[in-house]
Structure formats: structure tokens, C-alpha cells
Design an enzyme around this catalytic site. Structure first.
Site, mmCIF file in Angstrom:
data_model
loop_
_atom_site.group_PDB
_atom_site.id
_atom_site.type_symbol
_atom_site.label_atom_id
_atom_site.label_comp_id
_atom_site.label_asym_id
_atom_site.label_seq_id
_atom_site.Cartn_x
_atom_site.Cartn_y
_atom_site.Cartn_z
ATOM 1 N N CYS A 180 0.875 -1.322 -0.004
ATOM 2 C CA CYS A 180 -0.272 -0.032 0.225
ATOM 3 C C CYS A 180 1.042 1.211 -0.098
ATOM 4 O O CYS A 180 2.253 1.143 -0.154
ATOM 5 C CB CYS A 180 -0.744 -0.016 1.023
ATOM 6 S SG CYS A 180 -0.153 -0.003 2.769
ATOM 7 N N THR A 181 0.315 2.471 0.159
ATOM 8 C CA THR A 181 1.004 3.786 0.038
ATOM 9 C C THR A 181 2.353 3.746 1.003
ATOM 10 O O THR A 181 3.494 4.086 0.603
ATOM 11 C CB THR A 181 0.119 4.931 0.315
ATOM 12 O OG1 THR A 181 -0.956 4.630 -0.820
ATOM 13 C CG2 THR A 181 1.106 6.025 -0.057
#
Length: 313
Positions: A180-181
Site C-alpha cells: 500500500c502507500t
């Protein structure tokens, strides 16, 4: 040598046990406000999460205070710099979850997947038995992702458990690598997947941002840019500014190709939302955009220009 950019951006999170997040909220809000910090911090009984920006010394003061909170000495902090303040205001909010999954029995402090350093990520995702899953939302995936990664097509992170349950039979026996980010969504995603009986579960330590910061572009398996939840909109390798803008009507990222589309009208519509509003709504959006530009010409920030994404959704 180029002078350093004046604004320091700190993306951070930590799962911890907070008995009284309301008291912590008041203290952090007053500290940030007094230092001129802007951005968003979310507090819950399960920890802290957010992105803030300000001068170097101010950010260091706040980070030191956060790391002094119970269980937060090892808080993940990812730094970047910007030419201008990427936020319009300060928000320190209480939430039920610091990243909303909607699975209250999942506790990342109890069990999560195995962390994989950015330097080792390429080798893991190149293995033939590895299934790579992007745990972010569909609009983020459109901006960029790892080569060959599965896009669950979710609108919010709380959609991820349903998607996984629907596909877990197909994933049985596989090595699962998720990203994810900044790493926080994968803390819960890997904990959830392990709770479904999967053992070989990995996630990218520090998320995409750490990968783009540490892995040279010539060795990278990343394609495109990484969406971020502030006025930078997207970043590339080395966390350099990306090429995407933000549609001020629907708050979705807009690519250079979208900007050239006849369906794009700054402040009013983009190819993703064109045709979804009547003439009256379009007129209101156009007037808001005009007011934003007038404020900019006076050197002021107009609150209508601020993106309204919840970076933890």
C-alpha cells in the site's frame, strides 16, 4: 548544489494502545497549531496515523512528541520535501479506527505478515508462486502500481475483506505479497489474511513511498506514479513531484492525458465525472473555481481548493 525545499512533509503511523485518545488529541492539536503545522492526524484507541507538513524544526518537534507517546517509539515516519505547503489546514481527529477496515477482531499488534525490505521486494514478487495484491483503492491503482499486481477494484479499504473472502479459494496455497502507500493498510490487510488461515503472507515494509525512495529507478518494478493524499497528488521515483493533478469537482486524480481531454474543465469536471452534474451544479463549481483563483492571485488559500479525501479510507 540545489537549496533544500522549504516545507518538510512527514507521513507517519503507529499501532499502539491508547487508553485516552481524546486527551492526546488536545495535546497534539495545541502543539501542532503553535508550530504552524498543517495536515491531518487521526487518533484512536488502536494508535495514530496521518500526514503533516511544516518547517524542519517544527516537524522534528512534533515527531519527537509522537514518539514519546505510549508504544510509539518505533513509529514509521517517511519524510519528503515540497516547495509549498501541501495542506490548507490542521485537523487532529478522533476515529474508531486509524485505518478503516471494519473488522473489529483484527489486531495488527497481535499478528501481521512478514515485513519485506524494499531492497528485497523485487525478488519476492518475481517468484512464480507469489501473488501480488495491491490493497489500495481503484483510483489509486490507476495512477500506478507494481507490474503484474492484482487490483481488487475497491472503492474503500473496508471493501477489501469482502473481496478477499470471495477470492480466497483461488489464492489457497500461494505466497501472498501485499503493498500500500505507506504500509499502514497492509498492517491490517496481512493480519486479516492470516486470520483467514493463510501462513505465507508478506508486505512491503514502508510501503510504496519507501520503495520509491530507496530503489533506483533503473531497478524498479513500479509502473507509473504513486497517489498521495495531499496537494502533491502523486510522486515518482525519489519521491519527486508527479505529473497528476486533482479534479476539484470529484477529487479524483487526473492524468496528463485527462488534462488534454475535451471532457476536462478545470474546477468543474474531468473524464471520470463529466456528465454527472446538472447545469446548476456545474455553475456552482465554476464559481467556486473562480473564487479559488482570485484567492490565489491575492496570495491567499481558499478552503474550497482543499482535497477532501480521507487518507485512511
Amino acid at each position: 548544489m540545489n537549496a533544500p525545499l522549504p516545507i518538510r512533509v512527514a507521513a507517519l503511523y503507529r499501532f499502539a494502545r491508547f487508553d485516552d485518545p481524546a486527551t492526546l488529541r488536545a495535546r497534539l492539536h495545541d502543539l501542532c497549531a503553535g508550530l504552524g503545522i498543517k495536515g491531518t492526524l487521526l487518533l484512536a484507541r488502536e494508535g495514530i496515523n496521518g500526514t503533516i507538513a511544516g518547517g524542519d524544526a517544527a516537524i522534528e518537534t512534533v515527531v519527537t512528541a509522537i514518539r514519546a507517546l505510549p508504544g510509539c517509539a518505533g513509529a514509521e515516519i517517511k519524510y519528503a520535501h515540497a516547495t509549498e505547503m501541501p495542506f490548507h489546514r490542521l485537523k487532529v481527529r478522533l476515529k474508531r479506527e486509524i485505518v478503516t477496515m471494519g473488522e473489529p477482531e483484527i489486531d495488527p499488534l497481535e499478528d501481521v505478515g512478514t515485513y519485506v525490505a524494499p531492497a528485497d521486494w523485487n525478488a519476492l514478487i518475481a517468484r512464480p508462486d507469489t501473488v501480488v495484491i495491491d490493497t489500495r483503492n481503484a483510483y489509486e491503482v490507476r495512477v500506478g502500481s507494481f507490474e503484474g499486481a492484482i487490483d481488487p477494484g475497491t472503492d474503500t479499504f473496508s471493501d477489501f475483506p469482502r473481496w478477499f473472502r470471495e477470492h480466497q479459494t483461488d489464492l489457497a496455497g500461494k505466497t501472498i505479497a501485499m503493498f500500500c502507500t505507506g504500509g499502514i493498510r497492509c498492517e491490517k490487510a496481512t493480519a486479516f489474511v492470516k486470520a483467514q488461515g493463510f501462513d505465507s503472507v508478506f508486505h512491503l515494509h514502508g510501503g510504496i513511498l519507501k520503495y520509491l525512495e530507496e530503489v533506483p529507478a533503473e531497478e524498479s518494478r513500479w509502473q507509473g506514479e504513486c497517489f498521495v493524499f495531499d496537494e502533491r497528488v502523486a510522486v515518482g521515483h525519489g519521491l519527486s513531484p508527479g505529473s497528476h493533478a486533482l479534479c476539484r469537482a470529484c477529487r479524483m486524480p487526473v492524468s496528463p492525458e485527462d488534462l488534454a481531454s475535451p471532457l476536462y474543465e478545470e474546477g468543474v469536471s474531468c473524464p471520470a465525472c463529466h456528465g454527472t452534474r446538472d447545469a446548476e451544479k456545474r455553475a456552482r463549481l465554476a464559481e467556486r473555481h473562480r473564487q479559488v483563483k482570485l484567492a490565489e492571485s491575492r496570495g491567499e488559500a481558499h478552503v474550497g481548493a482543499a482535497p477532501k479525501f480521507d487518507p485512511r479510507s
